[in-house]
Write an enzyme that holds these catalytic residues in place. Structure first.
Site, PDB file in Angstrom:
ATOM      1  N   THR A   1      -6.537  -2.726  -1.282  1.00  0.00           N
ATOM      2  CA  THR A   1      -8.035  -2.915  -1.393  1.00  0.00           C
ATOM      3  C   THR A   1      -8.822  -2.746   0.013  1.00  0.00           C
ATOM      4  OG1 THR A   1      -7.554  -4.685  -2.961  1.00  0.00           O
ATOM      5  CG2 THR A   1      -9.876  -4.508  -2.318  1.00  0.00           C
ATOM      6  N   ARG A  29      -4.588  -3.841 -15.830  1.00  0.00           N
ATOM      7  CA  ARG A  29      -4.730  -4.907 -15.300  1.00  0.00           C
ATOM      8  C   ARG A  29      -6.089  -4.595 -14.287  1.00  0.00           C
ATOM      9  NH1 ARG A  29      -5.215  -6.384  -9.438  1.00  0.00           N
ATOM     10  NH2 ARG A  29      -5.143  -8.631  -9.212  1.00  0.00           N
ATOM     11  N   VAL A  30      -7.168  -5.657 -14.405  1.00  0.00           N
ATOM     12  CA  VAL A  30      -8.189  -5.317 -13.366  1.00  0.00           C
ATOM     13  C   VAL A  30      -8.530  -6.462 -12.629  1.00  0.00           C
ATOM     14  CG1 VAL A  30     -10.773  -4.889 -12.998  1.00  0.00           C
ATOM     15  CG2 VAL A  30      -9.542  -3.579 -14.707  1.00  0.00           C
ATOM     16  N   GLY A  31      -8.311  -6.515 -11.238  1.00  0.00           N
ATOM     17  CA  GLY A  31      -8.649  -7.716 -10.586  1.00  0.00           C
ATOM     18  C   GLY A  31     -10.172  -8.011 -10.066  1.00  0.00           C
ATOM     19  N   ASP A  32     -10.042  -8.663  -8.912  1.00  0.00           N
ATOM     20  CA  ASP A  32     -11.484  -8.988  -8.547  1.00  0.00           C
ATOM     21  C   ASP A  32     -12.387  -7.828  -8.090  1.00  0.00           C
ATOM     22  OD1 ASP A  32      -9.654  -9.182  -6.257  1.00  0.00           O
ATOM     23  OD2 ASP A  32     -11.414  -9.824  -5.054  1.00  0.00           O
ATOM     24  N   THR A  52     -10.307  -9.411  -0.443  1.00  0.00           N
ATOM     25  CA  THR A  52      -9.087  -8.659  -0.577  1.00  0.00           C
ATOM     26  C   THR A  52      -8.057  -9.858  -0.595  1.00  0.00           C
ATOM     27  OG1 THR A  52      -7.683  -7.088   0.341  1.00  0.00           O
ATOM     28  CG2 THR A  52      -8.849  -8.561   1.969  1.00  0.00           C
ATOM     29  N   GLY A  53      -7.104  -9.656  -1.637  1.00  0.00           N
ATOM     30  CA  GLY A  53      -6.337 -10.569  -2.047  1.00  0.00           C
ATOM     31  C   GLY A  53      -5.638 -10.887  -3.322  1.00  0.00           C
ATOM     32  N   GLY A  55      -5.993 -11.187  -6.608  1.00  0.00           N
ATOM     33  CA  GLY A  55      -7.288 -11.052  -7.444  1.00  0.00           C
ATOM     34  C   GLY A  55      -7.688 -11.996  -8.463  1.00  0.00           C
TER      35      GLY A  55
END
Lengths: 134, 174
Positions: A1, A29-32, A52-53, A55
């Site tokens: 990210t 899959r969608v993260g933050d 970043t991390g 999510g």
């Protein structure tokens, strides 16, 4: 990210974040990152944040907007608000990672709770700095 | 007039500390510096924070060392899916895209959603339609492919097939 936050000479802040996600993630899959308030947030009254991390934890704790909320409602400084979210809300709930954040005065903070975070900063005086570990 | 400032981060997918060579470390520092240069040039010229963060993220997306745009990691199906978002603190205008593939700079697709639609987030074909309508450059799969990311996928899939649990949080990072 990857991401960036900035404060311009008018005191306006902005945030941008972009990612390919996690290696071998489940398709779809969608993260933050694209979720406003989780991995990306900006409001002149408080701050701009890019995360970043891990999510899913950033999403559950609405990490980016939580930093702004702490500034808005508790009167915390940018540094204190970001440190609390990263070092407590996220770290104590299996949420490794970090954020970069800037407020409308141009203050920058870049806390992280993992081994390292590839990051950099520059201010109006032209002092460029890049870091990988602490 | 206020003082400007800019910060960037550049994650690199599943990179473990033990695998970080001096050459890679030099490359990461150079990539971060290029992003800072891109944003700083805009801010120093009196440009907006929104333009600065867009330019900085584009520079990071263009650098194959980082996990976004060119050099994005692969899903378990061996595909690449990219997400991006941008937000303007002056107006709370925001734009985001999820699960897209094709635009060279996904952050510009997110900004196109913000500037050319009434919506905040688009996924799927309509996200790409907005990017096309904004005349954003697209690229073929070869442009986005990097051997290091492909090797990381194979390593992760092999570990899973052997039933190995990996608690390294770095593997959950983008």
């Amino acid at each position: 990210t990857v991401g960036a936050v900035a404060c311009d000479t008018h005191g306006t802040v902005a945030a941008a974040t972009s990612t390919g996600g996690m290696t071998a993630k489940l398709p779809g899959r969608v993260g933050d990152t694209p979720l406003i308030g989780s991995g990306t947030f900006a409001d002149n009254a408080t701050c701009a944040v890019s995360g970043t991390g891990h999510g899913e934890v950033f999403i559950r704790y609405t990490a980016a907007s939580e930093i702004a909320a702490r500034m808005r409602h508790a009167g915390q400084s940018l540094e204190d608000a970001a440190a609390h979210v990263v070092m407590h809300d996220l770290a104590e709930n299996d949420g490794s990672g970090g954020v970069i954040a800037v407020d409308a005065k141009g203050n920058i903070t870049m806390p992280f709770n993992c081994d390292g975070m590839y990051r950099g900063r520059v201010t109006q005086d032209g002092a460029f700095e890049t870091f990988i570990y602490r | 007039m206020k003082r400007f400032s800019l910060a960037v981060h550049g994650g690199a997918g599943t990179i473990l500390k033990a695998n970080l060579t001096p050459e890679l470390e030099t490359g990461y520092h150079a990539g971060l510096r290029a992003a800072l240069d891109a944003g700083h040039a805009i801010l120093a010229a009196g440009g907006s924070a929104l333009d600065a963060v867009t330019a900085a993220v584009c520079a990071l997306e263009d650098e194959p060392l980082f996990n976004a745009g060119r050099g994005a990691v692969f899903t378990s199906d061996g595909k690449q899916e990219m997400d991006a978002a941008v937000m303007d603190g002056a107006t709370r205008a925001a734009g985001a895209v999820g699960g897209i593939f094709g635009p060279r700079n996904p952050i510009r697709a997110a900004r196109a959603v913000m500037e050319h639609t009434d919506h905040v987030m688009l996924i799927g074909p309509n996200a790409l339609n907005v990017a096309h309508a904004a005349d954003l450059p697209f690229a073929e799969p070869d442009y986005f492919f990097t051997q290091a990311r492909w090797d990381a996928l194979q390593s992760t899939l092999e570990m899973r097939s052997e039933g190995c649990e990996d608690d390294d949080p770095a593997r959950r990072h983008g």
